[in-house]
Write a protein that holds these residues in place. Structure first.
Motif, PDB file in Angstrom:
ATOM      1  N   TYR A   4     -16.872  -0.072  13.657  1.00 24.88           N
ATOM      2  CA  TYR A   4     -15.642  -0.841  13.809  1.00 24.88           C
ATOM      3  C   TYR A   4     -14.466   0.115  14.040  1.00 24.88           C
ATOM      4  N   PRO A   5     -14.440   0.775  15.188  1.00 24.70           N
ATOM      5  CA  PRO A   5     -13.364   1.733  15.468  1.00 24.70           C
ATOM      6  C   PRO A   5     -11.999   1.047  15.490  1.00 24.70           C
ATOM      7  N   GLY A   6     -11.011   1.732  14.934  1.00 21.71           N
ATOM      8  CA  GLY A   6      -9.656   1.194  14.915  1.00 21.71           C
ATOM      9  C   GLY A   6      -9.341   0.335  13.701  1.00 21.71           C
ATOM     10  N   TRP A   7     -10.368  -0.036  12.931  1.00 21.98           N
ATOM     11  CA  TRP A   7     -10.167  -0.870  11.741  1.00 21.98           C
ATOM     12  C   TRP A   7     -10.170  -0.002  10.481  1.00 21.98           C
ATOM     13  N   ARG A   8      -9.426  -0.466   9.493  1.00 20.98           N
ATOM     14  CA  ARG A   8      -9.504   0.054   8.136  1.00 20.98           C
ATOM     15  C   ARG A   8      -9.783  -1.109   7.190  1.00 20.98           C
ATOM     16  N   LEU A   9     -10.214  -0.799   5.972  1.00 21.77           N
ATOM     17  CA  LEU A   9     -10.535  -1.849   4.992  1.00 21.77           C
ATOM     18  C   LEU A   9      -9.995  -1.445   3.632  1.00 21.77           C
ATOM     19  N   THR A  10      -9.366  -2.396   2.939  1.00 18.94           N
ATOM     20  CA  THR A  10      -8.795  -2.115   1.625  1.00 18.94           C
ATOM     21  C   THR A  10      -9.191  -3.195   0.628  1.00 18.94           C
ATOM     22  N   ASP A  11      -9.236  -2.812  -0.656  1.00 17.86           N
ATOM     23  CA  ASP A  11      -9.618  -3.752  -1.713  1.00 17.86           C
ATOM     24  C   ASP A  11      -9.170  -3.193  -3.061  1.00 17.86           C
ATOM     25  N   ILE A  12      -9.420  -3.971  -4.120  1.00 16.86           N
ATOM     26  CA  ILE A  12      -9.139  -3.636  -5.527  1.00 16.86           C
ATOM     27  C   ILE A  12      -7.650  -3.306  -5.700  1.00 16.86           C
TER      28      ILE A  12
ATOM     29  N   GLN B 262     -22.387  -1.246   2.719  1.00 19.81           N
ATOM     30  CA  GLN B 262     -22.054  -0.264   1.686  1.00 19.81           C
ATOM     31  C   GLN B 262     -20.771  -0.568   0.920  1.00 19.81           C
ATOM     32  N   VAL B 263     -19.883  -1.331   1.513  1.00 21.39           N
ATOM     33  CA  VAL B 263     -18.583  -1.568   0.886  1.00 21.39           C
ATOM     34  C   VAL B 263     -18.711  -2.372  -0.403  1.00 21.39           C
TER      35      VAL B 263
ATOM     36  N   SER C 247     -15.022   0.697  -7.771  1.00 19.34           N
ATOM     37  CA  SER C 247     -13.681   1.261  -7.749  1.00 19.34           C
ATOM     38  C   SER C 247     -12.848   0.742  -8.919  1.00 19.34           C
ATOM     39  N   THR C 248     -12.128   1.640  -9.583  1.00 22.77           N
ATOM     40  CA  THR C 248     -11.287   1.257 -10.714  1.00 22.77           C
ATOM     41  C   THR C 248      -9.871   0.896 -10.295  1.00 22.77           C
ATOM     42  N   GLY C 249      -9.521   1.135  -9.022  1.00 20.39           N
ATOM     43  CA  GLY C 249      -8.166   0.844  -8.565  1.00 20.39           C
ATOM     44  C   GLY C 249      -8.111   0.740  -7.055  1.00 20.39           C
ATOM     45  N   PRO C 250      -6.908   0.661  -6.499  1.00 22.65           N
ATOM     46  CA  PRO C 250      -6.744   0.447  -5.056  1.00 22.65           C
ATOM     47  C   PRO C 250      -7.458   1.497  -4.221  1.00 22.65           C
ATOM     48  N   VAL C 251      -8.146   1.038  -3.169  1.00 24.03           N
ATOM     49  CA  VAL C 251      -8.907   1.933  -2.310  1.00 24.03           C
ATOM     50  C   VAL C 251      -8.770   1.464  -0.871  1.00 24.03           C
ATOM     51  N   ILE C 252      -8.761   2.427   0.073  1.00 25.19           N
ATOM     52  CA  ILE C 252      -8.746   2.095   1.493  1.00 25.19           C
ATOM     53  C   ILE C 252      -9.762   2.990   2.197  1.00 25.19           C
ATOM     54  N   PHE C 253     -10.572   2.378   3.049  1.00 26.47           N
ATOM     55  CA  PHE C 253     -11.584   3.092   3.820  1.00 26.47           C
ATOM     56  C   PHE C 253     -11.062   3.235   5.253  1.00 26.47           C
TER      57      PHE C 253
ATOM     58  N   LEU D   8       0.826  -1.210   0.000  1.00 28.86           N
ATOM     59  CA  LEU D   8       0.000   0.000   0.000  1.00 28.86           C
ATOM     60  C   LEU D   8       0.856   1.254   0.000  1.00 28.86           C
ATOM     61  N   GLU D   9       1.960   1.236   0.773  1.00 31.84           N
ATOM     62  CA  GLU D   9       2.854   2.392   0.800  1.00 31.84           C
ATOM     63  C   GLU D   9       3.474   2.647  -0.570  1.00 31.84           C
ATOM     64  N   GLY D  10       3.754   1.579  -1.304  1.00 29.94           N
ATOM     65  CA  GLY D  10       4.366   1.726  -2.623  1.00 29.94           C
ATOM     66  C   GLY D  10       3.429   2.253  -3.695  1.00 29.94           C
ATOM     67  N   LEU D  11       2.125   2.246  -3.405  1.00 23.01           N
ATOM     68  CA  LEU D  11       1.162   2.732  -4.394  1.00 23.01           C
ATOM     69  C   LEU D  11       1.131   4.254  -4.482  1.00 23.01           C
ATOM     70  N   ASP D  12       1.561   4.940  -3.417  1.00 30.21           N
ATOM     71  CA  ASP D  12       1.581   6.406  -3.383  1.00 30.21           C
ATOM     72  C   ASP D  12       0.209   6.980  -3.715  1.00 30.21           C
ATOM     73  N   ASN D  13       0.151   7.872  -4.705  1.00 32.55           N
ATOM     74  CA  ASN D  13      -1.111   8.555  -4.997  1.00 32.55           C
ATOM     75  C   ASN D  13      -2.092   7.706  -5.790  1.00 32.55           C
ATOM     76  N   ARG D  14      -1.720   6.489  -6.156  1.00 31.16           N
ATOM     77  CA  ARG D  14      -2.662   5.592  -6.832  1.00 31.16           C
ATOM     78  C   ARG D  14      -3.629   4.947  -5.852  1.00 31.16           C
ATOM     79  N   LEU D  15      -3.331   5.045  -4.547  1.00 27.33           N
ATOM     80  CA  LEU D  15      -4.227   4.516  -3.525  1.00 27.33           C
ATOM     81  C   LEU D  15      -5.243   5.589  -3.152  1.00 27.33           C
ATOM     82  N   LEU D  16      -6.520   5.315  -3.402  1.00 28.66           N
ATOM     83  CA  LEU D  16      -7.585   6.248  -3.051  1.00 28.66           C
ATOM     84  C   LEU D  16      -7.932   6.067  -1.578  1.00 28.66           C
ATOM     85  N   ARG D  17      -7.784   7.141  -0.808  1.00 26.03           N
ATOM     86  CA  ARG D  17      -8.059   7.087   0.630  1.00 26.03           C
ATOM     87  C   ARG D  17      -9.405   7.750   0.904  1.00 26.03           C
ATOM     88  N   ILE D  18     -10.328   6.984   1.489  1.00 25.04           N
ATOM     89  CA  ILE D  18     -11.668   7.477   1.798  1.00 25.04           C
ATOM     90  C   ILE D  18     -11.772   7.691   3.306  1.00 25.04           C
ATOM     91  N   ASP D  19     -11.946   8.941   3.720  1.00 28.92           N
ATOM     92  CA  ASP D  19     -12.071   9.268   5.140  1.00 28.92           C
ATOM     93  C   ASP D  19     -13.518   9.446   5.584  1.00 28.92           C
TER      94      ASP D  19
END
Length: 468
Positions: free
Chosen positions: A48-56, A28-29, A36-42, A9-20
């Motif tokens: 679910y406090p403290g968790w994040r979710l990533t896909d694509i 909804q996920v 999503s057309t590319g990498p995304v992280i919610f 994920l760190e190597g994706l840089d700006n290609r990772l879409l971050r949803i806050d």
């Protein structure tokens, strides 16, 4: 540093879409990941406090290249094939790892507290679709990994799952014959290269898919002991779920929206998994794999398939020039496109027959095209079918073949718990006449628009190509 989900994920840089924005991971996920057309992280999961979710993460060839360190799209399959030919790496047992930062044992191991989504409308329950299952042959001690769908139930420590008739199934059968429960663990959140190779279906005497992936990445994979069962799991996973599979008990499982974009095909009684422990990182990232539309679900299976067939097809007739192999996600894994040079009459047909008789049961239609056809572009492939394919002489239909249990277009044979399908396969030779037939081949030279090679209008060409 070892390759991990976080390093990827760190190597994706700006290609990772971050949803806050706050997102409900259960309801909804599914659509957000499918869209999503590319990498995304919610980063803000409701409930679910403290968790994040990533896909694509590996939906397209460029992101698959990122997972393998390959920059040219056309080299992803050939490069993976070359690395697979090198053989496996090694696993190394370590005392501790990040996945042990939080330990939940016994009744505290509640799978409902993980942000596991409902994938599709009509799914009978929440489904874990991203767990890399780990089992061990009770006779040889060799592990096996696979990604299988797992249904949550009202009991937070009980799940049922659908298992294909491959290596992990053989492990289960051996335990069942002994009347013993099978230890099984789910590792969630690994570097995508480990996920890709966990879907490899070939033989692996003496090593497992994790070690195979380690060889592809050029590293040793660090493993730690489970807390409650006799298994080793990746030390740098985000989450590990431990438990036992009952040797005989069954529970209804399904329906579930699958990679075919249908819900039919394999619902029925399934083995039962009882959870004994969950361990995870302090700030865990849940790796989701959305099943429907065309997401990571399809290419995670097809990429190791493509590389396997690339090596296999090159051996046809001793040395065939296979340029690339593509199993399109938009064809739900059942169609293979082979880009090749047909040097001799009959060579493309032999390649296609080899493709239809390979190690995977997915391939129902195999299509051969030349190097001038972009196999990643459905328009180009359909053009080749329309202009280089004579159904009377260029099609081969093979009846009564074993096909994938989720292919509902094929009749259910009723065998093996009603998960075996027998039907037809088809080869389509859409190549030009062989290179030895120069005059006939010359008729199939594609014409290019006037000005195609004019360097003075490149900037204007870029302007007119832009979507609008």
């Amino acid at each position: 540093m070892p390759h991990s989900l976080r390093s990827f994920l760190e190597g994706l840089d700006n290609r990772l879409l971050r949803i806050d924005d706050e997102v409900d991971p259960v309801n909804q996920v599914g659509i957000l990941c499918s869209d999503s057309t590319g990498p995304v992280i919610f980063n803000n999961l409701k409930g679910y406090p403290g968790w994040r979710l990533t896909d694509i993460l590996v939906k397209n060839r460029s992101d698959q290249g990122s997972a393998l360190g390959v920059t040219e799209i056309g080299e992803v399959c050939p490069e993976l094939a070359r690395r697979m030919a090198r053989g496996p790496g090694k696993s190394v047992l370590v005392v501790d790892g990040p996945v042990k930062e939080v330990k939940l044992l016994g009744d505290d191991a509640n799978i409902h507290e993980l942000p596991i989504p409902i994938h599709s409308q009509g799914d009978v329950a929440r489904y874990l679709g991203s767990g890399l299952t780990i089992t061990k042959d009770p006779e040889t001690g060799v592990r096996n990994e696979a990604i299988i769908r797992t249904m949550l139930t009202d009991d937070p420590r009980i799940c049922s799952f659908s298992m294909a008739y491959r290596h992990n199934w053989l492990h289960y059968v051996k335990y069942a014959e002994r009347g013993e429960p099978m230890p099984m663990a789910y590792a969630i959140g690994l570097h995508p290269a480990y996920e890709i190779m966990s879907n490899w279906s070939g033989r692996h005497e003496g090593y497992d898919e994790l070690e195979f992936a380690a060889g592809i990445l050029g590293e040793d994979v660090e493993m730690v002991k489970c807390e409650t069962i006799d298994l080793e799991v990746p030390a740098h996973a985000e989450v590990v779920i431990e438990g036992l599979v009952h040797p005989t008990d069954r529970m209804d499982e399904g329906p579930f929206g699958e990679f075919t974009n249908y819900a039919g095909g394999s619902a029925g009684p399934a083995p039962i998994f009882t959870i004994s422990a969950i361990t995870h990182r302090k700030d865990p990232i849940f790796r989701h794999m959305q099943a429907v539309r065309f997401t990571d679900h399809q290419p995670l299976i097809t990429l190791p398939m493509e590389a396997t067939y690339y090596n296999r097809l090159r051996e046809t007739q001793g040395d065939t020039n296979i340029i690339d192999v593509f199993v399109p996600p938009w064809a739900s894994q059942f169609t293979m496109i082979v880009q090749m040079e047909a040097r001799f009459d009959g060579q493309a047909r032999d390649v296609l027959l080899s493709a239809l008789s390979g190690p995977n049961v997915h391939v129902k239609v195999a299509i051969a095209v030349d190097e001038d056809v972009d196999i990643y572009n459905a328009e180009e492939v359909l053009w080749a079918i329309s202009t280089r394919f004579n159904p009377e002489i260029d099609a081969i239909v093979i009846p009564h073949e074993r096909l994938h249990p989720l292919d509902i277009s094929i009749p259910d044979s009723g065998g093996y718990e009603k998960r075996m399908r027998i039907g037809g396969k088809m080869a389509m030779d859409c190549t030009k006449p062989a290179t030895g037939r120069k005059e006939a081949r010359a008729e199939y030279r594609r014409v290019d628009p006037m000005g195609d090679e004019d360097p003075t209008i490149q900037a204007i060409r870029e302007m007119v190509r832009r979507p609008r």
